[in-house]
Design a protein around this motif. Structure first.
Motif, PDB file in Angstrom:
ATOM      1  N   CYS A   2     -24.259 -46.224 -19.370  1.00 63.39           N
ATOM      2  CA  CYS A   2     -24.676 -44.844 -19.643  1.00 63.39           C
ATOM      3  C   CYS A   2     -26.150 -44.567 -19.335  1.00 63.39           C
ATOM      4  O   CYS A   2     -26.455 -43.554 -18.699  1.00 63.39           O
ATOM      5  N   ASP A  22     -16.115 -47.288 -15.497  1.00 64.62           N
ATOM      6  CA  ASP A  22     -16.829 -46.333 -16.337  1.00 64.62           C
ATOM      7  C   ASP A  22     -17.106 -45.041 -15.569  1.00 64.62           C
ATOM      8  O   ASP A  22     -17.127 -45.044 -14.338  1.00 64.62           O
ATOM      9  N   HIS A  31     -19.282 -41.012 -16.250  1.00 64.18           N
ATOM     10  CA  HIS A  31     -19.921 -40.032 -17.117  1.00 64.18           C
ATOM     11  C   HIS A  31     -19.831 -38.667 -16.466  1.00 64.18           C
ATOM     12  O   HIS A  31     -20.202 -38.504 -15.309  1.00 64.18           O
ATOM     13  N   TYR A  86     -23.201 -43.405 -30.791  1.00 66.57           N
ATOM     14  CA  TYR A  86     -23.740 -42.088 -30.428  1.00 66.57           C
ATOM     15  C   TYR A  86     -22.725 -40.959 -30.548  1.00 66.57           C
ATOM     16  O   TYR A  86     -23.055 -39.806 -30.341  1.00 66.57           O
ATOM     17  N   HIS A 139     -18.208 -39.517 -21.758  1.00 66.53           N
ATOM     18  CA  HIS A 139     -18.038 -40.884 -21.264  1.00 66.53           C
ATOM     19  C   HIS A 139     -16.535 -41.140 -21.218  1.00 66.53           C
ATOM     20  O   HIS A 139     -15.844 -40.814 -22.168  1.00 66.53           O
TER      21      HIS A 139
END
Ligand SMILES: [Zn+2]
Length: 410
Positions: free
Chosen positions: A102, A151, A153, A232, A281
């Motif tokens: 991230c 992954d 974002h 988070y 995410h």
């Protein structure tokens, strides 16, 4: 369960099938991939990249290291530090192996002025990250210290979050269908008691409400679980179960108001003013280590054709048919299909057929088939087809593989 009633263990199968292994000199929790395992992994990675490209994601690469300050800003240093490797001192600076992708992606977003016209901006990477597991389980893929994560974002406006999260759930649904697996359950993971979460009650409420809305609209059954959120923000976890019923998280969708603020991310809105994006995410198949471990156990090594290390076993009945077998294997390679010739030197035809029992397609070539450029095909599920032209076999198998179908033949 397998035939003998034992629970299938991906570590045992991984060794038997020559998929991956470890070496004490590399270290526990640091597996390496053998050619057959690497073929499965590469097929999975290519599937994910292709699915992401179609869904409007663009791929980046970013380094697996970063300066300590980067993770202090992201909050990992204070909230996730126990899981991070200690810093390395180089030229008066401290570098750490990254515990997540991230922060790098937030910096890539921040590196250019962004307009609302670029949003939702979907940034994907199959990238390395590290976790300082105190005891990596030797020989396994489920608890590793070096992780390759699928992954992404999505940087977007608040109004776009629900659609982006729903789009990610749809990518996950399709990937599971192609992999021939099913979620054990969907979980809305919320913060629990204790200090590991960033404090911003109003942001937690908003992001939790958004994810609840997405789950409710999707019609999926889900359970809420306290103490499972990221530090988070809350997340949707897609849980899978191993043959013994033990659950783990494979895929996730998370809504994050925290890191955009920590990195002071901005875009220029239609009003000409600067606005804060939200970060979604998401991971479709999770880490390739855990995904492959689950696939190995779920299919007990009999992967869908598109994932199989060897897709086609070519079995010449006698040495006479060996040149025809080699030619067929060559034609498979040209079409991107993974074929392996198993000749009479490896035993009787019956023994070679048994040895290839996990291979989706077994092409038997006798003198008659060799002369006519045909094959007699056996499918892994026991079906036997009458002799067919080799060209037809290549077309049919090529189509099944290209479609990422879990079926073998119609
Ligand atoms: Zn992330």
């Amino acid at each position: 369960m397998n035939d003998s009633g034992n629970v299938v263990d991906h570590r045992r199968l991984g060794r038997e099938l020559d998929l991956f292994d470890t070496d004490p000199l590399i270290g526990a929790g640091l597996p390496y991939w053998l050619p057959d395992g690497a073929a499965v992994r590469a097929a999975l990675e290519e599937y994910v990249r292709e699915a992401e490209r179609r869904a409007g994601y663009r791929h980046v690469y970013s380094p697996v290291l970063g300066k300590r300050e980067l993770y202090e800003i992201s909050g990992h240093w204070s909230h996730y530090g126990d899981d991070m490797f200690p810093p390395m001192e180089v030229g008066g600076e401290q570098f750490v192996l990254r515990p997540s992708l991230c922060p790098h992606h937030a910096l890539i977003f921040r590196s250019r002025a962004r307009s609302h016209r670029e949003l939702p901006l979907r940034m994907a990477e199959l990238g390395g990250m590290y976790r300082s597991e105190l005891s990596g389980v030797l020989g396994g893929l489920t608890r590793v210290r070096a992780i390759q994560l699928n992954d992404a974002h999505v940087f977007c406006t608040l109004d776009q979050v629900a659609e982006e999260a729903a789009g990610a759930l749809e990518l996950i649904r399709r990937a599971y269908e192609a992999m021939g697996i099913e979620p054990a359950r969907y979980r809305l993971s919320l913060p629990g008691p204790g200090g590991k979460y960033v404090a911003a009650p109003e942001k937690w409420e908003r992001s939790t409400a958004l994810l609840r809305e997405v789950l409710d609209a999707s019609g999926l059954d889900y359970e809420e679980a306290e103490g499972e959120a990221a530090f988070y923000g809350p997340k949707i976890d897609v849980q899978v179960a191993d043959p013994a019923g033990r659950e783990s998280t494979l895929s996730t969708v998370q809504v994050d108001f925290h890191q955009p603020e920590r990195f002071d991310l901005r875009y220029i809105g239609p009003d000409g003013a600067r606005h804060r994006p939200v970060m979604v995410h998401r991971s479709v198949v999770g880490s390739v280590e855990r995904a492959v471990a689950h696939l190995v156990e779920h299919h007990a090594g009999a992967f869908p054709a598109w994932l199989a290390p060897v897709q086609l076993a070519v079995l010449p009945v006698s040495d006479e048919a060996a040149p025809a077998a080699d030619r067929l294997a060559g034609r498979c390679a040209e079409r991107g299909l993974r074929a392996e010739v198993s000749g009479p030197g490896r035993g009787t035809l019956g023994a070679r057929i048994r040895a290839s029992r996990l291979v989706p397609y077994q092409a038997v070539i006798g003198p008659k088939e060799a002369a006519a450029d045909e094959v007699s095909l056996r499918l892994r599920d026991g079906r036997r087809l009458p002799p067919m032209p080799a060209a037809e076999l290549l077309d049919r198998v090529g189509a099944v593989v290209a479609a990422r179908s879990t079926g073998l033949w119609d």
